[in-house]
Scaffold this active site. Structure first.
Site, PDB file in Angstrom:
ATOM      1  N   GLY A  10       1.911  31.768 -83.424  1.00 57.42           N
ATOM      2  CA  GLY A  10       2.857  32.780 -82.818  1.00 57.42           C
ATOM      3  C   GLY A  10       3.545  31.951 -82.868  1.00 57.42           C
ATOM      4  O   GLY A  10       4.797  32.385 -81.479  1.00 57.42           O
ATOM      5  N   GLY A  13       7.754  33.976 -82.074  1.00 57.20           N
ATOM      6  CA  GLY A  13       7.840  35.195 -81.444  1.00 57.20           C
ATOM      7  C   GLY A  13       8.632  35.122 -80.044  1.00 57.20           C
ATOM      8  O   GLY A  13       8.480  34.011 -79.605  1.00 57.20           O
ATOM      9  N   GLY A  16       5.882  33.704 -77.119  1.00 59.02           N
ATOM     10  CA  GLY A  16       5.646  31.634 -78.539  1.00 59.02           C
ATOM     11  C   GLY A  16       6.595  30.862 -78.521  1.00 59.02           C
ATOM     12  O   GLY A  16       6.176  29.704 -78.143  1.00 59.02           O
ATOM     13  N   LYS A 145      -7.677  43.654 -76.771  1.00 60.70           N
ATOM     14  CA  LYS A 145      -7.187  42.626 -75.755  1.00 60.70           C
ATOM     15  C   LYS A 145      -9.379  42.539 -75.548  1.00 60.70           C
ATOM     16  O   LYS A 145      -9.565  41.333 -75.345  1.00 60.70           O
ATOM     17  CB  LYS A 145      -6.968  42.815 -74.607  1.00 60.70           C
ATOM     18  CG  LYS A 145      -5.339  42.840 -75.906  1.00 60.70           C
ATOM     19  CD  LYS A 145      -3.786  42.431 -74.227  1.00 60.70           C
ATOM     20  CE  LYS A 145      -2.572  42.425 -74.347  1.00 60.70           C
ATOM     21  NZ  LYS A 145      -1.890  42.839 -73.326  1.00 60.70           N
TER      22      LYS A 145
END
Length: 320
Positions: A10, A13, A16, A145
């Site tokens: 990622g 992003g 990221g 998560k």
């Protein structure tokens, strides 16, 4: 101990790309997972190429191709995921690849005793382990998560979780108003009495702390909480800082808890419903500050006092 080889998933992003920059700045050999479909997004492709020019290595792999993920993981010591919220559960595939690759899991048993966190999953917000009471539909993000955490721990993969609380760009210049990212002009809605403490973090600081933690044995198998004292502020304090900087005085309109929650029922926009739930937990319950860090966690500013965090008044200045 030599610097880690870090794979960022990622890496184009919002958070990221900052983690990539921080990894490069700290001298790590930095790998970025490059998905096949990235070739159709000119902005992301150009960003990847700019990282390559700075020394990052682009690794072609797909979340849908287990063999390619295993091959990517075998090249590194640490995997840092910054996958967006819509795709949290794809990290199960990363867990499976890390488990099969084996090289990361064995880092803690080699004679060199490299005390590295092998996997940092995409969290970076409120600690999901403390959000079992979260409101629907927003609780899905916390539940997903936790599902990733369970998979990591059941696979006995060394890990670090990063709880970064509230990204400044989404909560600070707008004085925590919903549906805008710009400063309000004349009036500001205040949640309850506006005195609940909240933690706001510059996104680049989040990335710095994240990369700091990967080679730190004190962070191994723990949650790192980003709580710089200067950035623990109430909404009223945030508003006061903006008023001082801008020279403007805003009309403050308080919103009682029940009235705010009632707005969740307005329309069928699930994104709005999720946002209302999250805002309620943050600004009415104080979910980022209403607990003490236990033995399973560490506070980042105490571990890394050399990091000079951006204060929110300085963050706001770019919006003047």
């Amino acid at each position: 101990m030599e610097n880690s080889k870090v794979l960022v998933v990622g890496g184009t992003g919002y958070i990221g790309r900052r983690i990539v920059r921080a990894s490069l700045a700290h001298g790590h050999r930095t790998f970025i997972l490059m998905r096949p479909e990235i070739g159709l997004n000119i902005d992301k492709l150009q960003l990847l190429l700019s990282f390559k020019a700075q020394g990052a290595l682009l690794v072609e792999a797909s979340m849908e191709d287990h063999r390619s993920l295993v091959a990517a993981v075998k090249q590194v010591d640490v995997v840092v995921s910054a996958i967006s919220g819509r795709h949290f559960l794809l990290q199960i595939k990363l867990v499976e690849a890390i488990k099969e690759a084996g090289n990361i899991k064995l880092l803690k048993t080699t004679v060199t005793m490299k005390c590295r966190a092998a996997f940092l999953p995409s969290e970076f917000g409120i600690d999901p382990a403390r959000m079992g009471h979260a409101l629907e539909p927003g609780r899905i993000t916390f539940d997903e998560k936790m599902e990733i955490r369970r998979a990591i721990e059941e696979a006995s993969i060394p890990h670090t979780y990063v709880s970064a609380n509230c990204f400044a760009a989404f909560f600070v210049p707008n004085l925590s108003q919903m549906r805008t990212l710009l400063p309000p002009k004349e009036k500001v809605h205040v949640y309850g009495d506006g005195n609940v403490k909240v933690i706001f973090m510059d996104e680049d600081d989040v990335a710095t702390y994240t990369i700091k933690s990967i080679d730190d044995p004190r962070a191994l198998n723990k949650t790192i909480y980003l709580r710089p004292p200067e950035n623990i502020l109430s909404q009223n304090e945030l508003i006061a800082k903006w008023e001082k900087l801008s020279g403007e005085v805003l009309e403050r309109i308080p919103i009682p808890s029940d009235e705010f929650l009632a707005s969740m029922e307005e329309g069928t926009d699930i994104t709005n419903q999720m946002a209302v739930g999250h805002f309620h937990h943050i600004f009415y319950e104080g979910c980022s500050t209403n607990f003490d860090i236990g033995e399973d966690g560490e506070e980042a500013s105490l571990l890394y006092p050399e990091v000079r965090c951006t204060r929110m008044e300085d963050y706001m200045k770019r919006y003047l």
